[in-house]
Motif scaffolding. Structure first.
Motif, PDB file in Angstrom:
ATOM      1  N   ALA A 155       1.026 -15.544   9.769  1.00 52.42           N
ATOM      2  CA  ALA A 155      -0.397 -15.627  10.062  1.00 52.42           C
ATOM      3  C   ALA A 155      -1.241 -14.747   9.131  1.00 52.42           C
ATOM      4  CB  ALA A 155      -0.647 -15.242  11.518  1.00 52.42           C
ATOM      5  N   ALA A 156      -0.622 -14.139   8.134  1.00 52.65           N
ATOM      6  CA  ALA A 156      -1.356 -13.260   7.226  1.00 52.65           C
ATOM      7  C   ALA A 156      -2.449 -14.043   6.504  1.00 52.65           C
ATOM      8  CB  ALA A 156      -0.406 -12.633   6.215  1.00 52.65           C
ATOM      9  N   VAL A 157      -3.573 -13.380   6.333  1.00 54.92           N
ATOM     10  CA  VAL A 157      -4.704 -13.999   5.646  1.00 54.92           C
ATOM     11  C   VAL A 157      -5.079 -13.128   4.448  1.00 54.92           C
ATOM     12  CG1 VAL A 157      -5.586 -15.142   7.723  1.00 54.92           C
ATOM     13  CG2 VAL A 157      -6.354 -12.825   7.165  1.00 54.92           C
ATOM     14  N   ALA A 158      -5.972 -13.630   3.634  1.00 55.46           N
ATOM     15  CA  ALA A 158      -6.378 -12.914   2.423  1.00 55.46           C
ATOM     16  C   ALA A 158      -6.841 -11.494   2.732  1.00 55.46           C
ATOM     17  CB  ALA A 158      -7.465 -13.689   1.704  1.00 55.46           C
ATOM     18  N   ALA A 159      -7.542 -11.313   3.830  1.00 55.86           N
ATOM     19  CA  ALA A 159      -8.041  -9.978   4.195  1.00 55.86           C
ATOM     20  C   ALA A 159      -6.896  -8.981   4.398  1.00 55.86           C
ATOM     21  CB  ALA A 159      -8.905 -10.055   5.447  1.00 55.86           C
ATOM     22  N   ASP A 160      -5.751  -9.465   4.888  1.00 45.54           N
ATOM     23  CA  ASP A 160      -4.593  -8.579   5.069  1.00 45.54           C
ATOM     24  C   ASP A 160      -4.132  -8.036   3.717  1.00 45.54           C
ATOM     25  OD1 ASP A 160      -4.452  -8.969   7.877  1.00 45.54           O
ATOM     26  OD2 ASP A 160      -3.398 -10.877   7.547  1.00 45.54           O
ATOM     27  N   TYR A 161      -4.068  -8.909   2.731  1.00 48.67           N
ATOM     28  CA  TYR A 161      -3.649  -8.489   1.386  1.00 48.67           C
ATOM     29  C   TYR A 161      -4.723  -7.628   0.723  1.00 48.67           C
ATOM     30  CZ  TYR A 161       0.151 -11.782   1.937  1.00 48.67           C
ATOM     31  OH  TYR A 161       1.272 -12.434   2.380  1.00 48.67           O
ATOM     32  N   GLU A 162      -5.972  -7.978   0.927  1.00 47.55           N
ATOM     33  CA  GLU A 162      -7.058  -7.189   0.348  1.00 47.55           C
ATOM     34  C   GLU A 162      -7.047  -5.759   0.866  1.00 47.55           C
ATOM     35  OE1 GLU A 162     -10.556  -9.517   1.142  1.00 47.55           O
ATOM     36  OE2 GLU A 162      -9.894 -11.108  -0.227  1.00 47.55           O
ATOM     37  N   ARG A 163      -6.703  -5.581   2.145  1.00 47.51           N
ATOM     38  CA  ARG A 163      -6.591  -4.222   2.696  1.00 47.51           C
ATOM     39  C   ARG A 163      -5.508  -3.439   1.948  1.00 47.51           C
ATOM     40  NH1 ARG A 163      -8.043  -6.649   7.397  1.00 47.51           N
ATOM     41  NH2 ARG A 163      -5.942  -7.250   8.000  1.00 47.51           N
ATOM     42  N   CYS A 164      -4.424  -4.113   1.645  1.00 51.34           N
ATOM     43  CA  CYS A 164      -3.346  -3.442   0.908  1.00 51.34           C
ATOM     44  C   CYS A 164      -3.780  -3.098  -0.515  1.00 51.34           C
ATOM     45  CB  CYS A 164      -2.116  -4.344   0.825  1.00 51.34           C
ATOM     46  SG  CYS A 164      -1.394  -4.785   2.415  1.00 51.34           S
ATOM     47  N   LEU A 165      -4.467  -4.022  -1.142  1.00 51.47           N
ATOM     48  CA  LEU A 165      -4.798  -3.885  -2.559  1.00 51.47           C
ATOM     49  C   LEU A 165      -5.979  -2.964  -2.835  1.00 51.47           C
ATOM     50  CD1 LEU A 165      -4.202  -7.566  -3.662  1.00 51.47           C
ATOM     51  CD2 LEU A 165      -2.696  -5.595  -3.986  1.00 51.47           C
ATOM     52  N   ARG A 166      -6.708  -2.570  -1.818  1.00 50.41           N
ATOM     53  CA  ARG A 166      -7.862  -1.691  -2.062  1.00 50.41           C
ATOM     54  C   ARG A 166      -7.413  -0.331  -2.602  1.00 50.41           C
ATOM     55  NH1 ARG A 166      -8.993  -1.514   3.987  1.00 50.41           N
ATOM     56  NH2 ARG A 166      -7.605   0.144   4.649  1.00 50.41           N
ATOM     57  N   ASP A 167      -6.140   0.005  -2.406  1.00 46.90           N
ATOM     58  CA  ASP A 167      -5.636   1.285  -2.909  1.00 46.90           C
ATOM     59  C   ASP A 167      -5.092   1.206  -4.331  1.00 46.90           C
ATOM     60  OD1 ASP A 167      -6.296   2.573  -0.539  1.00 46.90           O
ATOM     61  OD2 ASP A 167      -4.365   2.096   0.386  1.00 46.90           O
ATOM     62  N   VAL A 168      -5.040   0.003  -4.914  1.00 45.89           N
ATOM     63  CA  VAL A 168      -4.486  -0.139  -6.263  1.00 45.89           C
ATOM     64  C   VAL A 168      -5.354   0.579  -7.295  1.00 45.89           C
ATOM     65  CG1 VAL A 168      -3.963  -1.780  -8.120  1.00 45.89           C
ATOM     66  CG2 VAL A 168      -3.190  -2.240  -5.794  1.00 45.89           C
ATOM     67  N   GLU A 169      -6.645   0.324  -7.278  1.00 45.12           N
ATOM     68  CA  GLU A 169      -7.525   0.948  -8.276  1.00 45.12           C
ATOM     69  C   GLU A 169      -7.490   2.477  -8.183  1.00 45.12           C
ATOM     70  OE1 GLU A 169     -12.109   1.015  -9.863  1.00 45.12           O
ATOM     71  OE2 GLU A 169     -11.458  -0.665  -8.634  1.00 45.12           O
ATOM     72  N   PRO A 170      -7.604   3.056  -6.978  1.00 45.54           N
ATOM     73  CA  PRO A 170      -7.491   4.526  -6.910  1.00 45.54           C
ATOM     74  C   PRO A 170      -6.133   5.036  -7.410  1.00 45.54           C
ATOM     75  CG  PRO A 170      -8.452   3.683  -4.880  1.00 45.54           C
ATOM     76  CD  PRO A 170      -7.991   2.494  -5.675  1.00 45.54           C
ATOM     77  N   ALA A 171      -5.074   4.298  -7.156  1.00 46.49           N
ATOM     78  CA  ALA A 171      -3.754   4.718  -7.634  1.00 46.49           C
ATOM     79  C   ALA A 171      -3.718   4.742  -9.157  1.00 46.49           C
ATOM     80  CB  ALA A 171      -2.671   3.795  -7.081  1.00 46.49           C
ATOM     81  N   TRP A 172      -4.256   3.719  -9.790  1.00 46.80           N
ATOM     82  CA  TRP A 172      -4.331   3.661 -11.257  1.00 46.80           C
ATOM     83  C   TRP A 172      -5.181   4.808 -11.780  1.00 46.80           C
ATOM     84  CZ3 TRP A 172      -2.539   0.804 -15.317  1.00 46.80           C
ATOM     85  CH2 TRP A 172      -1.771  -0.324 -15.023  1.00 46.80           C
ATOM     86  N   THR A 173      -6.313   5.014 -11.160  1.00 41.99           N
ATOM     87  CA  THR A 173      -7.246   6.041 -11.626  1.00 41.99           C
ATOM     88  C   THR A 173      -6.613   7.425 -11.560  1.00 41.99           C
ATOM     89  OG1 THR A 173      -9.129   4.700 -10.950  1.00 41.99           O
ATOM     90  CG2 THR A 173      -9.525   7.064 -11.233  1.00 41.99           C
ATOM     91  N   VAL A 174      -6.058   7.762 -10.415  1.00 42.06           N
ATOM     92  CA  VAL A 174      -5.448   9.087 -10.249  1.00 42.06           C
ATOM     93  C   VAL A 174      -4.299   9.280 -11.235  1.00 42.06           C
ATOM     94  CG1 VAL A 174      -4.097  10.534  -8.675  1.00 42.06           C
ATOM     95  CG2 VAL A 174      -6.151   9.381  -7.858  1.00 42.06           C
ATOM     96  N   ALA A 175      -3.416   8.301 -11.316  1.00 42.41           N
ATOM     97  CA  ALA A 175      -2.264   8.423 -12.214  1.00 42.41           C
ATOM     98  C   ALA A 175      -2.709   8.540 -13.670  1.00 42.41           C
ATOM     99  CB  ALA A 175      -1.331   7.232 -12.033  1.00 42.41           C
ATOM    100  N   GLY A 176      -3.650   7.725 -14.067  1.00 40.16           N
ATOM    101  CA  GLY A 176      -4.142   7.777 -15.446  1.00 40.16           C
ATOM    102  C   GLY A 176      -4.788   9.110 -15.769  1.00 40.16           C
TER     103      GLY A 176
END
Length: 130
Positions: free
Chosen positions: A80-101
């Motif tokens: 029953a997963a919807v796009a919003a479920d994945y978007e919640r997960c992916l909202r942390d991708v950009e901060p992870a890239w930023t901090v690591a970089g």
């Protein structure tokens, strides 16, 4: 050295390649290079400390990336997963890239300051060899 570390970071974020082996090998070569190329004890200690801090930065990054992956995996398990479920997960991708970089840039500069320009270049060449 920043570019090697960044390419390894990209592999870990994208899942392309065995980042565990690549990271371990990179740090092993880097430590060996510092031991061989940096003769002054204080500069050597500073360079090795910077490498230790860089390893810790990668560990923190892997923890952040693992949380994102686990979130996606949990969503994948639910039919029953919807796009919003994945978007919640992916909202942390950009901060992870930023901090690591940002951490990698600072640590690369710290390493460059810890040793002479000639030592830095010799360490870089030796560490980047495969």
């Amino acid at each position: 050295m920043f570019w090697v570390a960044l390419s390894t970071l990209i592999m870990s974020l994208t899942g392309e390649g065995d980042d565990t082996y690549a990271i371990r090998a990179f740090f092993e070569r880097s430590r060996d290079a510092v031991e061989a190329q940096v003769k002054d004890a204080a500069r050597k200690r500073a360079a090795l400390d910077t490498l230790t801090r860089t390893e810790r930065a990668f560990e923190r990054h892997r923890e952040r990336a693992s949380k994102i992956s686990a979130c996606i995996e949990r969503a994948d398990r639910r039919y029953a997963a919807v796009a919003a479920d994945y978007e919640r997960c992916l909202r942390d991708v950009e901060p992870a890239w930023t901090v690591a970089g940002e951490e990698l840039i600072v640590l690369d500069r710290d390493l460059e300051r810890a040793v002479t320009p000639a030592e830095f270049e010799a360490v870089r060449r030796r560490a980047e060899r495969h």
